[in-house]
Scaffold this motif. Structure first.
Motif, PDB file in Angstrom:
ATOM      1  N   LEU A 183       0.835  -1.195   0.000  1.00 49.63           N
ATOM      2  CA  LEU A 183       0.000   0.000   0.000  1.00 49.63           C
ATOM      3  C   LEU A 183       0.869   1.244   0.000  1.00 49.63           C
ATOM      4  N   ARG A 184       0.311   2.311  -0.523  1.00 48.08           N
ATOM      5  CA  ARG A 184       0.997   3.593  -0.508  1.00 48.08           C
ATOM      6  C   ARG A 184       0.434   4.398   0.660  1.00 48.08           C
ATOM      7  N   VAL A 185       1.295   4.720   1.601  1.00 50.17           N
ATOM      8  CA  VAL A 185       0.853   5.387   2.819  1.00 50.17           C
ATOM      9  C   VAL A 185       2.046   6.097   3.441  1.00 50.17           C
ATOM     10  N   GLU A 186       1.790   7.096   4.252  1.00 50.04           N
ATOM     11  CA  GLU A 186       2.854   7.792   4.967  1.00 50.04           C
ATOM     12  C   GLU A 186       2.941   7.226   6.378  1.00 50.04           C
ATOM     13  N   LEU A 187       4.100   6.616   6.700  1.00 46.67           N
ATOM     14  CA  LEU A 187       4.329   6.045   8.022  1.00 46.67           C
ATOM     15  C   LEU A 187       5.381   6.864   8.765  1.00 46.67           C
ATOM     16  N   PRO A 188       5.418   6.752  10.092  1.00 48.91           N
ATOM     17  CA  PRO A 188       6.343   7.591  10.876  1.00 48.91           C
ATOM     18  C   PRO A 188       7.815   7.279  10.670  1.00 48.91           C
ATOM     19  N   TRP A 189       8.151   6.151  10.029  1.00 46.51           N
ATOM     20  CA  TRP A 189       9.546   5.716   9.941  1.00 46.51           C
ATOM     21  C   TRP A 189       9.991   5.734   8.483  1.00 46.51           C
ATOM     22  N   GLY A 219       6.861   5.934  -1.919  1.00 43.64           N
ATOM     23  CA  GLY A 219       5.994   5.994  -0.756  1.00 43.64           C
ATOM     24  C   GLY A 219       5.209   4.725  -0.488  1.00 43.64           C
ATOM     25  N   ALA A 220       5.557   3.632  -1.116  1.00 44.33           N
ATOM     26  CA  ALA A 220       4.839   2.365  -0.915  1.00 44.33           C
ATOM     27  C   ALA A 220       5.519   1.549   0.182  1.00 44.33           C
ATOM     28  N   TRP A 221       4.732   0.641   0.773  1.00 50.65           N
ATOM     29  CA  TRP A 221       5.226  -0.247   1.828  1.00 50.65           C
ATOM     30  C   TRP A 221       4.654  -1.637   1.617  1.00 50.65           C
ATOM     31  N   ARG A 222       5.434  -2.633   2.022  1.00 50.91           N
ATOM     32  CA  ARG A 222       4.895  -3.990   2.131  1.00 50.91           C
ATOM     33  C   ARG A 222       4.731  -4.303   3.610  1.00 50.91           C
ATOM     34  N   LEU A 223       3.497  -4.709   3.987  1.00 48.38           N
ATOM     35  CA  LEU A 223       3.201  -5.101   5.358  1.00 48.38           C
ATOM     36  C   LEU A 223       2.890  -6.591   5.398  1.00 48.38           C
ATOM     37  N   LEU A 242      -7.084  -5.767   9.394  1.00 48.07           N
ATOM     38  CA  LEU A 242      -5.691  -5.748   9.819  1.00 48.07           C
ATOM     39  C   LEU A 242      -5.002  -4.452   9.390  1.00 48.07           C
ATOM     40  N   ILE A 243      -5.235  -4.014   8.160  1.00 48.07           N
ATOM     41  CA  ILE A 243      -4.603  -2.792   7.656  1.00 48.07           C
ATOM     42  C   ILE A 243      -5.029  -1.590   8.493  1.00 48.07           C
ATOM     43  N   ARG A 244      -6.321  -1.433   8.696  1.00 52.02           N
ATOM     44  CA  ARG A 244      -6.822  -0.247   9.406  1.00 52.02           C
ATOM     45  C   ARG A 244      -6.360  -0.230  10.858  1.00 52.02           C
ATOM     46  N   GLU A 245      -6.443  -1.385  11.536  1.00 52.25           N
ATOM     47  CA  GLU A 245      -6.021  -1.416  12.934  1.00 52.25           C
ATOM     48  C   GLU A 245      -4.527  -1.151  13.069  1.00 52.25           C
ATOM     49  N   THR A 246      -3.738  -1.686  12.156  1.00 50.38           N
ATOM     50  CA  THR A 246      -2.297  -1.491  12.226  1.00 50.38           C
ATOM     51  C   THR A 246      -1.934  -0.036  11.959  1.00 50.38           C
ATOM     52  N   LEU A 247      -2.480   0.561  10.910  1.00 53.65           N
ATOM     53  CA  LEU A 247      -2.166   1.950  10.584  1.00 53.65           C
ATOM     54  C   LEU A 247      -2.643   2.894  11.683  1.00 53.65           C
ATOM     55  N   THR A 248      -3.804   2.597  12.253  1.00 58.61           N
ATOM     56  CA  THR A 248      -4.310   3.424  13.340  1.00 58.61           C
ATOM     57  C   THR A 248      -3.421   3.302  14.574  1.00 58.61           C
ATOM     58  N   GLY A 249      -2.972   2.073  14.865  1.00 58.07           N
ATOM     59  CA  GLY A 249      -2.107   1.870  16.019  1.00 58.07           C
ATOM     60  C   GLY A 249      -0.769   2.557  15.879  1.00 58.07           C
ATOM     61  N   TRP A 250      -0.292   2.726  14.653  1.00 59.32           N
ATOM     62  CA  TRP A 250       1.004   3.366  14.431  1.00 59.32           C
ATOM     63  C   TRP A 250       0.910   4.888  14.329  1.00 59.32           C
ATOM     64  N   SER A 251      -0.276   5.429  14.245  1.00 62.97           N
ATOM     65  CA  SER A 251      -0.433   6.874  14.111  1.00 62.97           C
ATOM     66  C   SER A 251      -0.932   7.464  15.434  1.00 62.97           C
ATOM     67  N   ASP A 252      -0.760   8.754  15.583  1.00 66.88           N
ATOM     68  CA  ASP A 252      -1.222   9.426  16.796  1.00 66.88           C
ATOM     69  C   ASP A 252      -2.662   9.885  16.679  1.00 66.88           C
ATOM     70  N   GLY A 253      -3.231   9.758  15.507  1.00 67.87           N
ATOM     71  CA  GLY A 253      -4.590  10.223  15.308  1.00 67.87           C
ATOM     72  C   GLY A 253      -5.434   9.175  14.612  1.00 67.87           C
ATOM     73  N   PRO A 254      -6.317   9.594  13.721  1.00 68.23           N
ATOM     74  CA  PRO A 254      -7.158   8.634  12.996  1.00 68.23           C
ATOM     75  C   PRO A 254      -6.353   7.843  11.972  1.00 68.23           C
ATOM     76  N   THR A 255      -6.999   6.871  11.375  1.00 65.91           N
ATOM     77  CA  THR A 255      -6.351   6.040  10.366  1.00 65.91           C
ATOM     78  C   THR A 255      -5.867   6.909   9.205  1.00 65.91           C
ATOM     79  N   PRO A 256      -4.579   6.874   8.878  1.00 66.51           N
ATOM     80  CA  PRO A 256      -4.096   7.694   7.763  1.00 66.51           C
ATOM     81  C   PRO A 256      -4.659   7.211   6.430  1.00 66.51           C
ATOM     82  N   ASP A 259      -3.504   3.996  -0.064  1.00 65.90           N
ATOM     83  CA  ASP A 259      -3.909   3.471  -1.374  1.00 65.90           C
ATOM     84  C   ASP A 259      -3.477   2.013  -1.441  1.00 65.90           C
ATOM     85  N   LEU A 260      -4.434   1.085  -1.442  1.00 64.51           N
ATOM     86  CA  LEU A 260      -4.126  -0.340  -1.446  1.00 64.51           C
ATOM     87  C   LEU A 260      -3.729  -0.772  -2.858  1.00 64.51           C
ATOM     88  N   LEU A 261      -2.508  -1.336  -3.009  1.00 59.57           N
ATOM     89  CA  LEU A 261      -1.972  -1.696  -4.311  1.00 59.57           C
ATOM     90  C   LEU A 261      -2.106  -3.181  -4.631  1.00 59.57           C
TER      91      LEU A 261
END
Length: 543
Positions: A183-189, A219-223, A242-256, A259-261
């Motif tokens: 997926l293409r997403v902005e992660l903290p790392w 900007g893509a990642w493999r999870l 799994l995607i939503r819970e993981t992205l939400t857990g890694w962010s300080d706010g709502p689910t970022p 784009d699912l590839l």
């Protein structure tokens, strides 16, 4: 002489074809498919430094332009950072690249290589061996007979070559299962890979006690989520959870926003073929072994198979068959893969909840997160490149042998060297040329023009010794090498593994080491195929 037939046009088969072409050996690649690959962003590979260098040498393309070299590695347990590695400070970074990009680069390089012929829509169904070569038949729209000198099965887990040779493929099925998403997403790392064990969020879908994130270009990642044992179906809804819970857990706010590839379920098997050679037939890659738990990268090992086999087939093709040399492919590579499989099978029950680690691994290795990181990063017993110290090609009892920082049988360190034409190149750039490398360690030569020292000191004697070796060899000069004193001499195999380090110029020891690297002195019996040797011995006994 007939070309080498390569069955399978995946990365291992294409790499082997290019490696043989660089050593002036023609090949025919039998491709069961149409000659192109469907893009799958969730199907990726992590390459270690030496393997990435091999591919860059063969394709002439900088892989970092199509993949990502990780800036760092981070391990988390629940919400706590357990360890963090910055690769600029700790060594070379793994390279993460989509497999279809890698295959495309290899196909592009082969398109301009006259020594490689690719036959698409060609499915193998028959192999016949005789004294002088091998014949293979393919079916399909272009079905025909092919004649070759040797045949290598690079045709994957369900290898037709392996089945036609009746080679057993024992092991364990479904060792682990992972849900995978690109997926293409902005992660903290940014640019860092991440291993998160026991994430604190409560899953409403399939529980995942471990998740790995690996950066890709643009900007893509493999999870990857480790799934619980069993064969429960992972539905699209489960994966989205799994995607939503993981992205939400890694962010300080709502689910970022993401784009699912691509998505998939990756099942890890552990298998090892009983034999990797049957006369003129060899196995490589997934046809010979399956591994992948704890971050171990099976394709990386398959590419090392190709590099190991290429120079030995080239030597046999150009200079005549030598059974000890050809047999050493199975001995060396099977031992390395078997050791990695044993290590993973020992550690898996501990890391996944069974038994005490103290019973298996002593001392500092008791840290679970370190073991997992080692597997992902190509370090330690779960990931480090194998050595061939116990190879049948290792020389014995050399009087002048000395120890350097690279153990005998291990990959050499890439240092700058002066080539015979006076140019400065990297040592790895001279690999894969059907030639041994002889490296003289001579401090100070880098600041003087070659013409000032090429005929001075030990150089004339060493040049004469190199010319007299029983195999083509290239003489290189380095200002320094880790752990090597001045005027020491290194002998390096065409695949980049150290044969030996000698104290000074010792022509007899250098010759003996080179001869051992080729499998020993070639006698009448060794030049015969093994079937003829056995028949000769049987006839002698009958008399």
């Amino acid at each position: 002489m007939d070309p080498v037939i390569i069955v399978g046009a995946g990365p291992v088969g294409l790499t082997l074809a290019l490696a043989l072409a660089r050593q002036e050996v023609p090949t025919v690649v039998l491709d069961e498919g149409p000659g192109k690959d469907e893009p799958r962003p969730a199907r990726t590979v992590v390459l270690r430094e030496e393997t990435a260098a091999l591919l860059e040498r063969l394709t002439g393309v900088a892989l970092a332009e199509h993949g990502v070299r990780w800036a760092g590695w981070r391990s988390l347990r629940r919400r706590q950072v357990v360890s963090e590695i910055v690769f600029d400070a700790s060594g070379p970074a793994p390279l993460h690249i989509a497999q279809h990009f890698l295959t495309g680069l290899l196909r592009g390089a082969i398109a301009g290589e006259p020594l490689v012929k690719t036959a698409v829509d060609s499915r193998l169904d028959t192999i016949e061996q005789d004294r002088s070569g091998i014949t293979a038949h393919t079916r399909g729209p272009r079905g025909t007979w092919w004649r070759g000198s040797y045949l290598v099965g690079c045709d994957g887990p369900r290898s037709t070559v392996r089945k036609l040779q009746d080679i057993r493929f024992p092991g364990r099925t479904a060792v682990e299962r992972h849900a995978v998403a690109a997926l293409r997403v902005e992660l903290p790392w940014e640019g860092q890979a991440l291993l998160h064990r026991m994430p604190p969020w409560r899953s409403s879908g399939p529980s995942a006690g471990e998740v790995t994130a690996r950066p890709l270009p643009d900007g893509a990642w493999r999870l990857d989520w480790l799934l619980p044992p069993g064969k429960d179906l992972v539905t699209p809804e489960d994966l989205l959870t799994l995607i939503r819970e993981t992205l939400t857990g890694w962010s300080d706010g709502p689910t970022p926003t993401y784009d699912l590839l691509d998505t998939g379920v990756h099942t890890v098997h552990h298998r090892l073929a009983r034999r990797w050679r049957a006369g003129r037939v060899f196995l490589a890659g997934d046809a010979a072994h399956l591994l992948g738990a704890l971050g171990t990268q099976g394709l990386d090992e398959g590419l090392r198979d190709a590099e190991n086999l290429a120079w030995k087939l080239a030597a046999a093709w150009h200079h005549g068959p030598h059974e000890t040399l050809l047999d050493s492919y199975q001995t060396e590579r099977r031992a390395v893969v078997a050791a990695r499989l044993r290590a993973a099978d020992q550690v898996l029950p501990v890391l996944r909840g069974g038994g005490g680690l103290r019973q298996i691994l002593p001392g500092a290795a008791r840290n679970h997160d370190t073991l997992l990181s080692d597997g992902h990063l190509g370090r330690g017993p779960l990931g480090a490149p194998g050595t061939y110290a116990d190879s049948p090609l290792a020389p014995r009892q050399l009087e002048a042998e000395i120890a350097v920082d690279t153990p005998a049988g291990a990959p050499v360190t890439d240092v700058r060297v002066t080539a015979e034409d006076g140019s400065f190149v990297q040592l790895r750039d001279r690999l894969g040329r059907d030639a041994l490398l002889v490296v003289l360690i001579a401090p100070g030569t880098g600041v003087w023009d070659r013409k000032h020292w090429v005929s001075a000191g030990v150089m004339p004697r060493l040049a004469a010794a190199v010319t007299a070796l029983p195999h083509p060899a290239e003489l290189l000069v380095a200002e320094s090498y880790p752990g090597a004193p001045a005027h020491s001499v290194l002998l390096v195999r065409p695949d980049g593994h150290l044969v030996t380090a000698l104290s000074g110029v010792r022509p007899a020891d250098l010759y003996a080491a080179a001869e051992a690297t080729l499998g020993g002195a070639v006698g009448v019996e060794q030049e015969q195929p093994r079937e003829e040797q056995a028949a000769a011995r049987a006839g002698s006994g009958a008399r």
